[in-house]
Design a protein around this motif. Structure first.
Motif, mmCIF file in Angstrom:
data_model
loop_
_atom_site.group_PDB
_atom_site.id
_atom_site.type_symbol
_atom_site.label_atom_id
_atom_site.label_comp_id
_atom_site.label_asym_id
_atom_site.label_seq_id
_atom_site.Cartn_x
_atom_site.Cartn_y
_atom_site.Cartn_z
ATOM 1 N N LEU A 138 0.784 -1.313 0.069
ATOM 2 C CA LEU A 138 0.018 0.014 0.088
ATOM 3 C C LEU A 138 0.824 1.269 -0.091
ATOM 4 N N GLY A 139 2.247 1.196 -0.523
ATOM 5 C CA GLY A 139 2.994 2.324 -0.277
ATOM 6 C C GLY A 139 2.886 3.139 -1.759
ATOM 7 N N GLY A 140 3.505 4.468 -1.625
ATOM 8 C CA GLY A 140 3.349 5.219 -2.725
ATOM 9 C C GLY A 140 3.549 4.801 -4.182
ATOM 10 N N ARG A 141 4.816 3.955 -4.317
ATOM 11 C CA ARG A 141 4.847 3.371 -5.698
ATOM 12 C C ARG A 141 3.973 2.669 -6.116
ATOM 13 N N LEU A 146 -0.826 1.872 -9.696
ATOM 14 C CA LEU A 146 -2.248 1.450 -10.070
ATOM 15 C C LEU A 146 -2.978 2.575 -10.159
ATOM 16 N N LEU A 147 -2.694 3.738 -10.570
ATOM 17 C CA LEU A 147 -3.391 4.870 -10.685
ATOM 18 C C LEU A 147 -4.517 4.901 -11.892
ATOM 19 N N PRO A 148 -3.831 4.367 -13.061
ATOM 20 C CA PRO A 148 -4.980 4.069 -14.196
ATOM 21 C C PRO A 148 -5.916 3.150 -13.883
ATOM 22 N N VAL A 149 -5.593 2.068 -13.018
ATOM 23 C CA VAL A 149 -6.800 1.231 -12.741
ATOM 24 C C VAL A 149 -7.983 1.955 -12.194
ATOM 25 N N ARG A 150 -7.704 2.939 -11.017
ATOM 26 C CA ARG A 150 -8.603 3.534 -10.193
ATOM 27 C C ARG A 150 -9.245 4.591 -11.229
ATOM 28 N N HIS A 151 -8.555 5.283 -12.116
ATOM 29 C CA HIS A 151 -9.427 6.197 -12.983
ATOM 30 C C HIS A 151 -10.169 5.429 -14.058
ATOM 31 N N GLU A 152 -9.914 4.316 -14.435
ATOM 32 C CA GLU A 152 -10.628 3.808 -15.441
ATOM 33 C C GLU A 152 -11.985 3.403 -14.738
ATOM 34 N N LEU A 457 -4.762 5.354 0.230
ATOM 35 C CA LEU A 457 -5.607 4.666 -1.007
ATOM 36 C C LEU A 457 -7.070 5.118 -0.625
ATOM 37 N N ALA A 458 -7.499 5.028 0.694
ATOM 38 C CA ALA A 458 -8.871 5.562 0.947
ATOM 39 C C ALA A 458 -9.192 6.948 0.323
ATOM 40 N N LEU A 459 -8.269 7.886 0.664
ATOM 41 C CA LEU A 459 -8.529 9.226 0.632
ATOM 42 C C LEU A 459 -8.465 9.532 -0.936
#
Length: 511
Positions: A138-141, A146-152, A457-459
């Motif tokens: 759950l670290g920053g890297r 996994l940013l594209p996953v959340r956006h998609e 992650l929650a934020l």
């Protein structure tokens, strides 16, 4: 015959003398000075005082008996902290004495004997998993990858809402938000999107719901000593069935991952982005790792991720939208902020949130009034003295976050939804009051070593999802939204939020 009678008389005399000696010793032995306590009933102690909603009932008791009270839940000794000052004593000053979580029959069974991270005893394994969580899982890297996953997934969610808006159909907001968060967690954890398979999607959501229900329900065997090995409420059968279903699902997914990893190793193919399961399998296969992860550890951690990351984020967004619908002036101010920063030609993104302090304030105010963890639960590993009272070892601790977040000594008009309270005293209008447990009158994610490792992650997920719902849609309901709380471990709403989404952007930004 006379000899037998003599032995009986001798035994009865010994038994009577033993009872008398123990009674005298108990009477003369100095009893620990415990915090104030209501009158307890035989066998059940104070259990009857916790209905119908525990955090509300505990708050009422604290207004009568004080900020620190002592209870017996059946045969289990407990203390309840209901003010920021007492919470700080337990969670900071005496944190070393309260790093354990109490065991429950349901949690212990579902997590393969507490083989998970969330409920594991404080010790070498827990410390190892905490380090791995913060640096890898759950670290920053990892979150950046996994940013594209959340956006998609947010785009897919908005597309669904737009379809309903065009058809002028109502939706159950909470159930759709759970679908969204479930898809995000599923793809992060196992690279699989549950809703691609309706049967599997329903199975995962049902499992998460049943785990939350079973772990949040009162179980007699956890509190009444002579019920310890009895299953009077029929939990045992349900627990076995739920764990079997979860085990079957995760075992299949793990085997699929192992087969794919084997093929990639043989062909030399690389994988640019590893999911959480890949990282856990890497650790389990690493002979040099300081802690060997078992199959049960991996399955239990996946269960943690689903249970902690799905329902909580969805419930928070649902509460926030309900508050905004009931406070249209606040909703309009949030829209104006988003329109001025993002505009109406593109969708809001995670990178925009830093420039949306009012949206951030709305989330903080939602977490203040509706914390998804209304009670922090710990257990003392050693005896200690707090506020002049002796707290014995193996005493269960309840920190009433719900009550603390509404303390009138720290919050003006504490029952009113006022995001503006988080827009003062900071640079650029941002509040210095953060959510990570440093301010003991605001503890939405706990505090200290056992604080929530998934806060970042929650934020990211909740703020972006909420901002997109504000930016893209109006929300029609019949009258005002009922704000009654339901029963459950994550502070659900008593009644579902049913709305008709109305697209407010024309043309709607492309997906």
């Amino acid at each position: 015959m006379a000899d037998i009678q003599g032995y009986i008389i001798l035994f009865l005399s010994w038994l009577l003398s033993t009872i008398l000696v123990r009674a005298i010793l108990n009477k003369t032995r100095a009893k620990p000075r415990l915090p104030p306590s209501p009158l307890a009933l035989p066998i059940i102690g104070h259990l009857h005082l916790l209905a119908p909603i525990p955090h509300q009932a505990l708050h009422k008791l604290s207004t009568r008996y004080g900020p620190l009270i002592h209870l017996f839940l059946g045969s289990v000794p407990c203390v309840v902290a209901s003010t920021p000052e007492t919470a700080k004593e337990f969670l900071k000053t005496h944190e070393n004495s309260f790093c354990d979580r109490p065991k429950s029959a349901a949690v212990d069974f579902l997590t393969y004997g507490s083989a998970d991270f969330s409920f594991a005893p404080y010790g070498p394994y827990w410390k190892f998993m905490k380090k791995i969580c913060m640096t890898e899982l759950l670290g920053g890297r990892m979150l950046d990858q996994l940013l594209p996953v959340r956006h998609e997934e947010i785009r897919q969610f908005l597309q669904f809402l737009l379809k309903k808006a065009n058809a002028r159909e109502s939706i159950d907001v909470g159930s759709q938000l759970i679908r969204l968060t479930n898809n995000v967690i599923s793809r992060m954890a196992m690279s699989q999107r549950c809703s691609d398979n309706d049967d599997e999607a329903d199975e995962v959501r049902n499992l998460v719901h049943e785990v939350a229900e079973l772990t949040g329900k009162f179980n007699l065997s956890d509190f009444i000593w002579f019920c310890k090995n009895l299953d009077l409420q029929g939990f045992g059968k349900r627990l076995k069935e739920v764990r079997k279903r979860f085990d079957t699902m995760t075992e299949r997914i793990i085997k699929e991952h192992e087969e794919a990893r084997k093929i990639k190793k043989e062909t030399g193919e690389g994988d640019p982005v590893k999911d959480l399961l890949d990282i856990l399998l890497d650790i389990s296969e690493d002979d040099s790792s300081e802690m060997k992860l078992t199959r049960e550890n991996i399955k239990a951690f996946i269960l943690d991720i689903f249970a902690a990351g799905t329902d909580t984020s969805a419930v928070t967004m649902e509460w926030a939208l309900a508050e905004l619908i009931n406070n249209p002036n606040i909703l309009e101010r949030a829209r104006e902020e988003i329109d001025s920063v993002v505009g109406q030609s593109r969708l809001v993104k995670e990178s925009d949130i830093a420039n949306l302090p009012y949206v951030q304030a709305i989330l903080k105010e939602t977490l203040r009034l509706h914390p998804t963890g209304p009670i922090i639960l710990r257990e003392s590993s050693e005896s200690c003295t707090i506020n002049g009272y002796e707290i014995p070892a193996r005493t269960r601790l309840f920190v009433n976050v719900w009550a603390i977040n509404r303390d009138p000594n720290y919050w003006e008009n504490p029952l009113e939804f006022q995001p503006e309270r988080f827009l003062c005293a900071g640079e650029n209008g941002k509040s210095q009051l953060e959510v990570r447990g440093q301010h003991f009158h605001f503890l939405p994610f706990g505090s200290g070593r056992r604080g929530c490792p998934g806060t970042t992650l929650a934020l990211q997920m909740v703020q972006t999802g909420l901002a997109a719902m504000i930016q893209c849609f109006d929300w029609k309901v019949n009258g005002t939204v009922d704000m009654q709380e339901g029963t459950g471990i994550t502070l659900p709403r008593a009644h579902p939020l049913i709305c008709v989404p109305v697209a407010r952007l024309n043309p709607f930004p492309s997906f």
